[in-house]
Design a protein around this motif. Sequence first.
Motif, PDB file in Angstrom:
ATOM      1  N   ALA A 188      36.078  30.352  -4.988  1.00  0.00           N
ATOM      2  CA  ALA A 188      35.738  28.996  -5.391  1.00  0.00           C
ATOM      3  C   ALA A 188      34.324  28.889  -5.957  1.00  0.00           C
ATOM      4  O   ALA A 188      33.974  27.868  -6.551  1.00  0.00           O
ATOM      5  N   ILE A 189      33.519  29.925  -5.784  1.00  0.00           N
ATOM      6  CA  ILE A 189      32.099  29.815  -6.118  1.00  0.00           C
ATOM      7  C   ILE A 189      31.560  31.000  -6.916  1.00  0.00           C
ATOM      8  O   ILE A 189      30.555  30.860  -7.634  1.00  0.00           O
ATOM      9  N   SER A 235      38.020  22.589 -12.441  1.00  0.00           N
ATOM     10  CA  SER A 235      39.025  23.257 -11.610  1.00  0.00           C
ATOM     11  C   SER A 235      40.367  22.658 -12.003  1.00  0.00           C
ATOM     12  O   SER A 235      40.520  21.437 -11.992  1.00  0.00           O
ATOM     13  N   ASP A 295      30.555  24.552  -9.470  1.00  0.00           N
ATOM     14  CA  ASP A 295      31.755  25.335  -9.144  1.00  0.00           C
ATOM     15  C   ASP A 295      32.283  24.963  -7.754  1.00  0.00           C
ATOM     16  O   ASP A 295      33.482  24.735  -7.560  1.00  0.00           O
ATOM     17  N   LEU A 296      31.372  24.875  -6.785  1.00  0.00           N
ATOM     18  CA  LEU A 296      31.803  24.474  -5.434  1.00  0.00           C
ATOM     19  C   LEU A 296      32.364  23.060  -5.462  1.00  0.00           C
ATOM     20  O   LEU A 296      33.412  22.774  -4.869  1.00  0.00           O
ATOM     21  N   SER A 334      33.695  21.341  -7.948  1.00  0.00           N
ATOM     22  CA  SER A 334      34.971  21.151  -8.654  1.00  0.00           C
ATOM     23  C   SER A 334      36.137  21.541  -7.747  1.00  0.00           C
ATOM     24  O   SER A 334      37.167  20.869  -7.725  1.00  0.00           O
ATOM     25  N   THR A 335      35.950  22.606  -6.967  1.00  0.00           N
ATOM     26  CA  THR A 335      37.023  23.015  -6.050  1.00  0.00           C
ATOM     27  C   THR A 335      37.150  21.998  -4.901  1.00  0.00           C
ATOM     28  O   THR A 335      38.253  21.588  -4.549  1.00  0.00           O
TER      29      THR A 335
HETATM   30 MG    MG Z   1      35.089  26.346  -7.960  1.00  0.00          MG
END
Ligand code: MG
Length: 334
Positions: A179-180, A247, A290-291, A293-294
């Motif tokens: 996820a990151i 995501s 990134d974190l 969006s998940t």
């Molecule tokens: Mg992500």
Amino acid sequence: MWRGRWLCFVLTLLLVLPLFVACGGAARQSKLYFDLFDTVIEVICYREDPDFDAVCARIYQTLKAYHELCDIYTAPREGVVSLYTVNASAGVAPVQVDARLLTLLQFCVAQQASMGNAVQVTYGAVLSLWHTARETGVLPDAEALADARTHTDPNDLVLDAEAGTVFLRDPAMRLDVGAIAKGYAVERVAEMLVDEGVDGYLINAGGNVRAIGPKQAGTPWRVDVTAPSGASALGRVEIMEGAIVTSGAYYRFLEVDGKTYSHIIDPTTGMPAERYASVTISVAQNDLADLLSTALFVLPEQEGRRVAEQYDAQVLWVYADGSTTETDDFSFKR
Ligand code: MG
Ligand code: AMP
């Protein structure tokens, strides 16, 4: 996660390539990489930069280092201690790791609670069942899923900054930083370029977009947000600097009996999150984007809005039925 899968690669390529709208006249230098993070990575620069090839080589080396450190599927080459090694030592002994890997894990642990615990790097035991399901086309066994969920307690991840070690107290626990990893690596590249005084670059790592300085003096980058159908762009965002990360459930998923299951798993159920087709985040840093969006792909919109506000992030939610909504200040143009 990033085992080379040809189909995945082709689909990702189709997803990634239409992301940018070219701007007439300017010379475009770009490089594509196909061997990192099981995705396509593109580096673009419209400024005349005689060092373009050398800059790309440094970008590639940085991304490759994180790719190797974060790989959970393949045993690392000699001399590298990766998450594969950490997972293999679960319940056995603390593992001395590269400082970059320890810092990445500390970053995740520090952010998880503020993101409603929707993203948990200790969720690997469950994620690997869903990963196998995507490879085999068979849904995970309910008992195996229930059991895996009992091996995800964040308190069983012991990070010892002084000793430089990572230890999984639970022998059945597994780490997964899917996820990151890409966003974190891209943000480290951005830091490197800023330190070197290099700007006017854009990196797109499979939907993790980071602009380092404007496209050209006073000209923003125009980043297309792909429609869930993949056929056309839903709209675009213009940025001078910063991150845009999406995501989506539309290029990495499982289909069984006509029902699709996304690759993002809701930790409250152990099942794929199914509210949205995609969630796009605009925020300064790519690691946070990134974190987020998940996490926001998992969270109900109202909770997601609260989280986004804390991080000063702008969000576009595309619901599974195609309807969309966004935060007030998101400069998203249809
Ligand atoms: Mg992500
Ligand atoms: P992204 O494409 O950045 O949204 O990340 C998706 C990847 O993150 C998946 O392929 C899994 O490896 C991992 N993942 C999915 N759900 C979760 C979760 N709830 N917590 C942590 N990692 C997750």
